[in-house]
Design a protein around this motif. Structure first.
Motif, short mmCIF file in Angstrom:
data_model
loop_
_atom_site.label_atom_id
_atom_site.label_comp_id
_atom_site.label_asym_id
_atom_site.label_seq_id
_atom_site.Cartn_x
_atom_site.Cartn_y
_atom_site.Cartn_z
N GLY A 112 0.92 -1.24 0.10
CA GLY A 112 0.06 -0.23 0.09
C GLY A 112 0.73 1.20 -0.05
N LYS A 113 2.20 1.12 -0.05
CA LYS A 113 3.06 2.18 -0.21
C LYS A 113 3.03 2.96 -1.55
CE LYS A 113 8.01 3.46 -0.50
NZ LYS A 113 8.98 3.13 -0.60
N ASP A 136 10.12 12.31 -6.51
CA ASP A 136 11.35 12.78 -6.69
C ASP A 136 11.79 13.29 -8.08
OD1 ASP A 136 12.02 10.47 -8.05
OD2 ASP A 136 13.79 10.05 -6.57
N GLY A 137 10.81 13.20 -9.01
CA GLY A 137 11.02 13.55 -10.57
C GLY A 137 11.34 12.46 -11.41
N SER A 138 11.77 11.16 -10.95
CA SER A 138 12.46 10.28 -11.42
C SER A 138 10.99 9.41 -12.15
CB SER A 138 13.35 9.32 -10.69
OG SER A 138 12.54 8.52 -9.65
N GLN A 139 11.38 8.41 -12.98
CA GLN A 139 10.46 7.64 -13.64
C GLN A 139 10.72 6.11 -13.13
OE1 GLN A 139 10.06 7.57 -17.92
NE2 GLN A 139 8.15 8.34 -17.95
N LEU A 140 9.45 5.75 -12.76
CA LEU A 140 9.52 3.97 -12.88
C LEU A 140 8.87 3.49 -13.61
CD1 LEU A 140 10.04 1.58 -10.76
CD2 LEU A 140 8.03 2.16 -9.65
N LEU A 141 9.66 2.48 -14.43
CA LEU A 141 8.97 1.47 -15.57
C LEU A 141 8.66 0.22 -15.22
CD1 LEU A 141 11.27 2.91 -18.36
CD2 LEU A 141 9.07 3.63 -17.80
N ILE A 142 7.00 -0.11 -15.25
CA ILE A 142 6.61 -1.31 -14.76
C ILE A 142 5.95 -2.13 -16.04
CG2 ILE A 142 4.97 -2.37 -13.28
CD1 ILE A 142 4.95 0.19 -11.61
N PRO A 143 6.47 -3.22 -16.33
CA PRO A 143 5.92 -3.95 -17.34
C PRO A 143 4.29 -4.41 -17.23
CG PRO A 143 7.75 -5.38 -16.12
CD PRO A 143 7.43 -4.30 -15.86
N ILE A 149 1.14 -6.29 -12.45
CA ILE A 149 -0.08 -5.65 -12.15
C ILE A 149 -1.10 -6.51 -11.34
CG2 ILE A 149 -2.00 -4.30 -13.15
CD1 ILE A 149 1.08 -3.37 -13.72
N LEU A 150 -1.22 -6.21 -10.18
CA LEU A 150 -2.06 -7.00 -9.23
C LEU A 150 -3.44 -6.50 -9.11
CD1 LEU A 150 0.38 -7.20 -6.16
CD2 LEU A 150 0.25 -8.89 -8.15
N GLU A 151 -3.64 -5.37 -9.32
CA GLU A 151 -5.11 -4.81 -9.09
C GLU A 151 -5.27 -3.39 -9.78
OE1 GLU A 151 -8.02 -4.51 -5.37
OE2 GLU A 151 -6.09 -4.09 -5.05
N THR A 152 -6.16 -3.15 -10.49
CA THR A 152 -6.36 -1.84 -11.11
C THR A 152 -7.73 -1.24 -10.84
OG1 THR A 152 -4.84 -2.56 -12.84
CG2 THR A 152 -6.24 -0.62 -13.17
N LYS A 153 -7.89 -0.37 -10.11
CA LYS A 153 -9.21 0.14 -9.59
C LYS A 153 -9.29 1.82 -9.89
CE LYS A 153 -10.61 -3.36 -7.39
NZ LYS A 153 -11.90 -3.95 -7.44
N PRO A 154 -9.40 2.17 -11.25
CA PRO A 154 -9.26 3.55 -11.55
C PRO A 154 -10.36 4.43 -11.06
CG PRO A 154 -9.94 2.34 -13.60
CD PRO A 154 -9.50 1.43 -12.40
N TYR A 158 -6.53 4.14 -7.91
CA TYR A 158 -5.16 3.36 -7.50
C TYR A 158 -5.29 2.23 -8.30
CZ TYR A 158 -7.51 -0.24 -4.60
OH TYR A 158 -8.15 -1.50 -4.15
N MET A 159 -3.79 1.68 -8.38
CA MET A 159 -3.36 0.57 -9.03
C MET A 159 -2.35 0.10 -8.02
SD MET A 159 -1.09 0.15 -12.45
CE MET A 159 -2.39 0.31 -13.78
N ARG A 160 -2.44 -1.44 -7.76
CA ARG A 160 -1.49 -2.04 -6.94
C ARG A 160 -0.54 -2.86 -7.64
NH1 ARG A 160 -1.74 -5.78 -3.29
NH2 ARG A 160 -3.65 -6.87 -4.16
N VAL A 161 0.76 -2.99 -7.55
CA VAL A 161 1.86 -3.63 -8.22
C VAL A 161 2.81 -4.28 -7.39
CG1 VAL A 161 1.61 -1.82 -10.03
CG2 VAL A 161 3.55 -1.60 -8.37
N HIS A 162 3.34 -5.23 -8.09
CA HIS A 162 4.28 -5.93 -7.47
C HIS A 162 5.70 -5.61 -8.39
CE1 HIS A 162 7.07 -9.25 -6.38
NE2 HIS A 162 7.20 -9.67 -7.67
N LEU A 163 6.72 -5.20 -7.73
CA LEU A 163 7.91 -4.73 -8.39
C LEU A 163 8.82 -5.93 -8.52
CD1 LEU A 163 8.45 -1.26 -6.98
CD2 LEU A 163 7.48 -1.86 -8.95
#
Length: 170
Positions: A112-113, A136-143, A149-154, A158-163
């Motif tokens: 949930g972070k 911080d201005g950086s970008q995280l890229l997630i396939p 992609i665990l859960e998508t609730k627009p 929110y969207m929950r992901v596993h990195l």
């Protein structure tokens, strides 16, 4: 949730009777064949019109927009966006979402972070990649794969992901 979607950008004219070449910005350009009501967004102004006579020319969709009857009028639309109302957009299967509905939602890890905000979709040959803007201005890229992609609730924002290991280090 957005009320209208961009489906294409006018890239130029086609012929002398006002037809326009459109670069399709949707998954399936065949959708243009059933397109009726469309909005032209040009120079900050949005105009409702009717699309007809759809055909394909290479990578472009060629259509006629009512009220655009000659090449000079069509030329003025270069760079304009074509939009459709949400009600006129095709219904998506469960678990699929329109990109504009995802832009701006929070991206959370498994605990949930908040990792950042959904910013864009990068289309690759294998699978889409979600770009997440970090504070911080950086970008995280997630396939965009089931493992990540665990859960998508627009509708809930929110969207929950596993990195996967190493993703945060890139």
């Amino acid at each position: 949730m957005v009320k209208q979607f961009v489906i294409g950008t006018i890239a130029g004219t086609h012929g002398v009777k006002g037809d326009v070449k459109v670069f399709a910005e949707c998954d399936d350009p065949e959708r243009f064949r059933v397109l009726k009501t469309v909005y032209i967004k040009s120079r900050g102004k949005v105009t409702k019109t009717t699309a007809s006579n759809c055909r394909f020319a290479g990578k472009f969709v060629v259509i006629h927009l009512s009220g655009i009857e000659d090449m000079d009028a069509a030329r003025l639309l270069h760079g304009a966006e074509l939009l459709v109302d949400r009600e006129d957009a095709p219904k998506l299967p469960e678990g699929r979402y329109y990109i504009p509905d995802l832009i701006g939602i929070d991206v959370l890890d498994e605990d949930g972070k908040k990792l950042g905000t959904f910013a864009d979709v990068i289309r690759t040959g294998a699978n889409d990649v979600y770009a997440v803007a970090r504070e911080d201005g950086s970008q995280l890229l997630i396939p965009a794969i089931e493992e990540c992609i665990l859960e998508t609730k627009p509708e809930e924002g929110y969207m929950r992901v596993h990195l996967l290991p190493g993703l945060e280090d890139l």
